[in-house]
Write a protein that holds these residues in place. Structure first.
Motif, PDB file in Angstrom:
ATOM      1  N   LYS A 265       0.824  -1.208   0.000  1.00  0.00           N
ATOM      2  CA  LYS A 265       0.000   0.000   0.000  1.00  0.00           C
ATOM      3  C   LYS A 265       0.862   1.263   0.000  1.00  0.00           C
TER       4      LYS A 265
ATOM      5  N   SER B 233      -4.255   3.110  -7.678  1.00  0.00           N
ATOM      6  CA  SER B 233      -4.250   2.303  -6.462  1.00  0.00           C
ATOM      7  C   SER B 233      -5.278   1.177  -6.524  1.00  0.00           C
ATOM      8  N   LYS B 234      -4.805  -0.047  -6.458  1.00  0.00           N
ATOM      9  CA  LYS B 234      -5.697  -1.203  -6.413  1.00  0.00           C
ATOM     10  C   LYS B 234      -6.409  -1.283  -5.068  1.00  0.00           C
TER      11      LYS B 234
ATOM     12  N   ARG C 279       3.073   5.964  -5.682  1.00  0.00           N
ATOM     13  CA  ARG C 279       2.765   6.162  -7.103  1.00  0.00           C
ATOM     14  C   ARG C 279       1.665   7.202  -7.286  1.00  0.00           C
TER      15      ARG C 279
ATOM     16  N   GLN D   7       1.842   1.873  -3.523  1.00  0.00           N
ATOM     17  CA  GLN D   7       0.718   2.408  -4.286  1.00  0.00           C
ATOM     18  C   GLN D   7       0.479   3.877  -3.949  1.00  0.00           C
TER      19      GLN D   7
END
Length: 271
Positions: free
Chosen positions: A157, A228-229, A163, A160
């Motif tokens: 996380k 973000s997944k 990013r 993410q």
């Protein structure tokens, strides 16, 4: 962003009819347009700390320090931008036409100071992003066994979120510098005589650049959706919860389907 929608989209100019609304309109606009990149810089510093190779440095990435930093910077910008409340006023351009703006001899200072602040902010974002990117590359090069023994190493996380922060910084730098360049151009050429065509071009350019300038302030949701997944999963869970669906049952079904696909892919055909 909301004020731009009302002024440009619906031609509602309440700030031109009241001195108090005029001062608040300009002050709040300057305050939030300055606070947003400040928060991005603080977030970049936090990501730089948590991606550091030094364990003691990573411990500085805490919620308490984040709250303290945001509070200090908020108070600083509230005090620093207080001059906007003093110098902004309503001016009469022609009979029946009024404009909420700064005094003529103060426009240059606002334009050039905004450009300098924006250049410093963008430069700081670039430097912090480069150092964070270098730290991430170093972390990815460390063997997994060594990572497990380190304290507070970056999780999936965290990567993410980093990013997403990179995307925020890039979008802000691209869309914010242009409007400040226009303000400097307007301040440098304000004494020149403008034709009707030039006025129309400058008016269109100002509206278009103002629209671009507002994009970073409303792009966070779309950035997190794309990058973000974990955010997409949490958003899906909230949507399912609103409509009364069981997210765990859906996850189990998805995992069951993935396991079936994996089993099928591992079957070796018998000749």
């Amino acid at each position: 962003m909301i004020s731009t929608i009302f002024i440009t989209g619906f031609n509602i100019n309440s700030q031109n009819s009241s001195v108090i609304l005029c001062k608040l309109y300009i002050y709040i606009g300057f305050f939030f347009s300055t606070l947003f990149p400040t928060v991005l810089i603080l977030a970049s510093i936090d990501r730089l700390l948590i991606s550091s190779q030094n364990v003691d440095t990573r411990l500085y990435s805490s919620r308490r320090l984040a709250y303290l930093s945001i509070s200090i910077n908020t108070c600083f910008w509230m005090i620093f931008l207080f001059h906007v409340l003093i110098k902004s006023n309503i001016f009469r351009l022609s009979p029946g036409v009024y404009l909420c703006y700064f005094e003529n001899n103060y426009v240059d200072f606002v334009s050039y100071s905004s450009l300098v602040i924006n250049c410093i902010v963008c430069g700081t974002m670039i430097i912090l992003s480069i150092f964070s990117f270098k730290n991430v590359r170093h972390i990815r090069a460390i063997p997994i066994r060594q990572l497990r023994t380190q304290l507070r190493i970056m999780t999936k996380k965290n990567f993410q979120l980093l990013r997403c922060l990179f995307a925020h910084d890039i979008i802000y730098i691209i869309f914010s510098i242009s409007i400040n360049i226009y303000y400097v151009y307007d301040a440098a050429t304000k004494k020149q005589t403008r034709t009707s065509l030039r006025q129309a071009i400058e008016s269109f350019s100002l509206n278009f650049l103002s629209f671009l300038h507002n994009i970073p302030y409303c792009a966070s949701f779309f950035i997190f959706i794309v990058v973000s997944k974990a955010f997409r999963t949490e958003l899906k869970r909230i949507i399912y919860k609103i409509f009364g669906k069981n997210i765990m049952a859906i996850r189990e079904e998805d995992n069951r389907q993935e396991n079936v696909v994996d089993v099928v892919n591992t079957i070796v055909p018998i000749v």
